[in-house]
Design a protein around this motif. Structure first.
Motif, PDB file in Angstrom:
ATOM      1  N   TYR A   1      -1.509  -4.614  -5.108  1.00 32.32           N
ATOM      2  CA  TYR A   1      -0.747  -3.423  -4.709  1.00 32.32           C
ATOM      3  C   TYR A   1       0.436  -3.212  -5.658  1.00 32.32           C
ATOM      4  CZ  TYR A   1      -3.563  -4.248  -0.586  1.00 32.32           C
ATOM      5  OH  TYR A   1      -4.620  -4.462   0.258  1.00 32.32           O
ATOM      6  N   PRO A   2       0.154  -2.924  -6.928  1.00 30.12           N
ATOM      7  CA  PRO A   2       1.246  -2.801  -7.913  1.00 30.12           C
ATOM      8  C   PRO A   2       2.200  -1.644  -7.623  1.00 30.12           C
ATOM      9  CG  PRO A   2      -0.847  -2.053  -8.832  1.00 30.12           C
ATOM     10  CD  PRO A   2      -1.167  -2.718  -7.542  1.00 30.12           C
ATOM     11  N   ASP A   3       1.740  -0.625  -6.890  1.00 34.55           N
ATOM     12  CA  ASP A   3       2.596   0.535  -6.592  1.00 34.55           C
ATOM     13  C   ASP A   3       3.011   0.586  -5.129  1.00 34.55           C
ATOM     14  OD1 ASP A   3       2.281   1.466  -9.249  1.00 34.55           O
ATOM     15  OD2 ASP A   3       0.349   2.370  -8.703  1.00 34.55           O
ATOM     16  N   GLY A   4       2.805  -0.503  -4.398  1.00 32.99           N
ATOM     17  CA  GLY A   4       3.024  -0.456  -2.952  1.00 32.99           C
ATOM     18  C   GLY A   4       4.357  -0.964  -2.469  1.00 32.99           C
ATOM     19  N   GLY A   5       5.249  -1.381  -3.362  1.00 33.83           N
ATOM     20  CA  GLY A   5       6.480  -2.007  -2.910  1.00 33.83           C
ATOM     21  C   GLY A   5       7.660  -1.081  -2.736  1.00 33.83           C
TER      22      GLY A   5
ATOM     23  N   GLY B   1       1.182  -1.730   5.776  1.00 38.09           N
ATOM     24  CA  GLY B   1       0.451  -2.925   5.372  1.00 38.09           C
ATOM     25  C   GLY B   1       0.494  -3.135   3.873  1.00 38.09           C
ATOM     26  N   GLN B   2       0.309  -2.072   3.117  1.00 31.28           N
ATOM     27  CA  GLN B   2       0.327  -2.187   1.654  1.00 31.28           C
ATOM     28  C   GLN B   2       1.717  -2.525   1.137  1.00 31.28           C
ATOM     29  OE1 GLN B   2      -1.328   1.600   0.449  1.00 31.28           O
ATOM     30  NE2 GLN B   2      -3.433   0.880   0.665  1.00 31.28           N
ATOM     31  N   THR B   3       2.740  -1.947   1.755  1.00 28.92           N
ATOM     32  CA  THR B   3       4.111  -2.253   1.341  1.00 28.92           C
ATOM     33  C   THR B   3       4.432  -3.719   1.590  1.00 28.92           C
ATOM     34  OG1 THR B   3       4.844   0.008   1.774  1.00 28.92           O
ATOM     35  CG2 THR B   3       6.545  -1.682   1.704  1.00 28.92           C
TER      36      THR B   3
ATOM     37  N   ASN C   1      19.025  -3.897  -0.411  1.00 26.53           N
ATOM     38  CA  ASN C   1      17.683  -3.748  -0.960  1.00 26.53           C
ATOM     39  C   ASN C   1      16.679  -4.567  -0.153  1.00 26.53           C
ATOM     40  OD1 ASN C   1      15.615  -3.024  -2.695  1.00 26.53           O
ATOM     41  ND2 ASN C   1      15.975  -4.753  -4.050  1.00 26.53           N
ATOM     42  N   PHE C   2      15.903  -3.894   0.677  1.00 28.78           N
ATOM     43  CA  PHE C   2      14.827  -4.547   1.402  1.00 28.78           C
ATOM     44  C   PHE C   2      13.730  -3.507   1.635  1.00 28.78           C
ATOM     45  CE2 PHE C   2      17.396  -2.708   4.756  1.00 28.78           C
ATOM     46  CZ  PHE C   2      16.480  -2.270   5.704  1.00 28.78           C
ATOM     47  N   PRO C   3      12.480  -3.953   1.780  1.00 29.52           N
ATOM     48  CA  PRO C   3      11.374  -2.993   1.920  1.00 29.52           C
ATOM     49  C   PRO C   3      11.359  -2.321   3.286  1.00 29.52           C
ATOM     50  CG  PRO C   3      10.560  -5.238   2.020  1.00 29.52           C
ATOM     51  CD  PRO C   3      12.015  -5.342   1.682  1.00 29.52           C
ATOM     52  N   TRP C   4      11.232  -1.011   3.302  1.00 30.22           N
ATOM     53  CA  TRP C   4      11.155  -0.265   4.553  1.00 30.22           C
ATOM     54  C   TRP C   4      10.369   1.017   4.369  1.00 30.22           C
ATOM     55  CZ3 TRP C   4      13.050   4.511   3.609  1.00 30.22           C
ATOM     56  CH2 TRP C   4      14.098   4.656   2.691  1.00 30.22           C
ATOM     57  N   ILE C   5       9.846   1.515   5.478  1.00 31.75           N
ATOM     58  CA  ILE C   5       9.291   2.874   5.569  1.00 31.75           C
ATOM     59  C   ILE C   5       9.921   3.503   6.798  1.00 31.75           C
ATOM     60  CG2 ILE C   5       7.240   4.285   5.936  1.00 31.75           C
ATOM     61  CD1 ILE C   5       5.593   2.253   4.470  1.00 31.75           C
ATOM     62  N   ASP C   6      10.452   4.690   6.652  1.00 29.80           N
ATOM     63  CA  ASP C   6      11.123   5.355   7.763  1.00 29.80           C
ATOM     64  C   ASP C   6      10.568   6.756   7.922  1.00 29.80           C
ATOM     65  OD1 ASP C   6      12.830   5.621   9.878  1.00 29.80           O
ATOM     66  OD2 ASP C   6      14.678   5.644   8.719  1.00 29.80           O
ATOM     67  N   LEU C   7      10.489   7.226   9.150  1.00 30.79           N
ATOM     68  CA  LEU C   7      10.082   8.612   9.383  1.00 30.79           C
ATOM     69  C   LEU C   7      11.175   9.544   8.885  1.00 30.79           C
ATOM     70  CD1 LEU C   7       8.528   8.421  12.973  1.00 30.79           C
ATOM     71  CD2 LEU C   7       7.530   7.832  10.763  1.00 30.79           C
TER      72      LEU C   7
ATOM     73  N   VAL D   1       8.611  -6.153   6.061  1.00 38.07           N
ATOM     74  CA  VAL D   1       8.852  -4.730   5.881  1.00 38.07           C
ATOM     75  C   VAL D   1       9.391  -4.207   7.203  1.00 38.07           C
ATOM     76  CG1 VAL D   1       6.482  -4.084   6.505  1.00 38.07           C
ATOM     77  CG2 VAL D   1       7.876  -2.505   5.154  1.00 38.07           C
ATOM     78  N   ALA D   2      10.319  -3.278   7.132  1.00 34.05           N
ATOM     79  CA  ALA D   2      10.926  -2.718   8.339  1.00 34.05           C
ATOM     80  C   ALA D   2      10.438  -1.289   8.554  1.00 34.05           C
ATOM     81  CB  ALA D   2      12.449  -2.729   8.227  1.00 34.05           C
TER      82      ALA D   2
END
Length: 346
Positions: free
Chosen positions: A320-324, A306-308, A158-164, A148-149
């Protein structure tokens, strides 16, 4: 003790029985298990985790890759010190360990990551400081290593990320200053190719133009994200022939250096000049006048990261079915005195 063989000889039982007792297998009676565990503790036996990891094909370790530079070391309000507590809260549920991987500032981050991948140091990665085009995203995708980024990139569709929410911060800051009559609004941006700088400046530009204010590239000050960078930004703003009346900072501790340089010039922050900071960092809370900035929970961000990540790892996905999904992480405006008044009364 050097190994399980010596422990078995000390107890005068088979290596297989010792191994099953140490691993909690149900076919070992409780008395034998207690003897084995007590002897292991007394004699300092530690299981060879590397050998076990090779056999099982996993390390039970998650890597967090961060930039290791002089600025990072000297920055007591390091972003990731807050995030790791949330990460560890999630990983501890699954007996996963978190390993910090500091990449030296003078090394190519992609080459550093290649070594970690080749050595099978971790099962999954969290990468940060994502660049506009970031080869690490492509590397991890090709190697099929879950990751995750912290931040977006144009490198992959398409890749997992969380951004401010850099767009939201820039937009709300400009709106707040425009409402106070400011038309010459400057902004700081990173001197590197990190993607968040592009996102921040583009949102600033769009918001200005929505209010009929032309974008002036001279008002985009590119400096290092540090206290010294804030001092330099203020110095550059003071050199402009048509000085701005306000500035929006992209990094929280820049405010400390900026305050000092403006005060050296006799400029009264909050009256002669408006300042809006980024994150509500502990050290910046002691500034006077108090800094208008944005608040967020680093602990909660760590939990979400962490969950993502685990949602993208087959062994933990079911938990974590809703964490992706990808997330733009919100920040809450905390009004202070640094942008009080308006430009017409400055």
């Amino acid at each position: 003790m050097k190994g399980i063989r010596q422990l078995a000889e000390h107890l005068d039982i088979s290596i297989g029985t010792v191994s099953r007792a140490l691993n909690g297998k149900p076919d070992v009676n409780e008395e034998t298990r207690r003897r084995v565990l007590a002897a292991a503790e007394q004699l300092g036996y530690v299981a060879n985790q590397s050998g076990r990891s090779l056999r099982q094909g996993e390390t039970k370790v998650i890597g967090l890759m961060i930039e290791s530079s002089k600025e990072t070391v000297e920055n007591a309000d390091n972003f990731f010190l807050g995030v790791t507590s949330g990460l560890q809260h999630v990983f501890a549920r699954h007996k996963l360990d978190l390993l910090m991987l500091p990449c030296p500032a003078d090394e190519d981050p992609c080459e550093y990551l290649k070594r970690m991948v080749a050595r099978r140091v971790v099962d999954a990665m969290i990468i940060s400081n994502t660049l506009r085009i970031d080869r690490r995203v492509d590397l991890l995708s090709r190697a099929k290593i879950p990751f995750v980024a912290v931040g977006r990139s144009l490198s992959a569709d398409n890749f997992p990320w969380i951004d401010l929410d850099f767009e939201g911060v820039a937009e709300r800051a400009v709106e707040r200053l425009v409402a106070r009559g400011h038309r010459r609004i400057a902004i700081t941006a990173p001197s590197s190719d990190v993607n968040l700088g592009y996102v921040f400046v583009e949102s600033y530009r769009r918001t200005l133009e929505r209010h009929g204010i032309p974008f002036d590239p001279l008002l985009v000050i590119r400096v290092k994200s540090s206290e010294q960078g804030g001092y330099q930004a203020a110095h550059e703003l003071l050199q402009l022939e048509d000085r701005p009346t306000a500035v929006i900072l992209i990094y929280e501790l820049m405010a400390i250096g900026l305050y000092r340089r403006l005060m050296e010039s006799g400029i009264r922050i909050g009256r002669d000049f408006a300042v809006i900071g980024f994150r509500d960092a502990p050290r910046a809370r002691f500034l006077q006048p108090s800094l208008s900035c944005f608040r967020m929970s680093l602990y909660d961000l760590g939990i979400a990261l962490g969950q993502t990540l685990l949602a993208n790892m087959p062994a933990y996905r079911a938990s974590y079915p809703d964490g992706g999904r990808n997330i733009i992480w919100p920040l809450e405006l905390v009004p202070g005195e640094s942008d009080s008044g308006n430009s017409r009364t400055s």
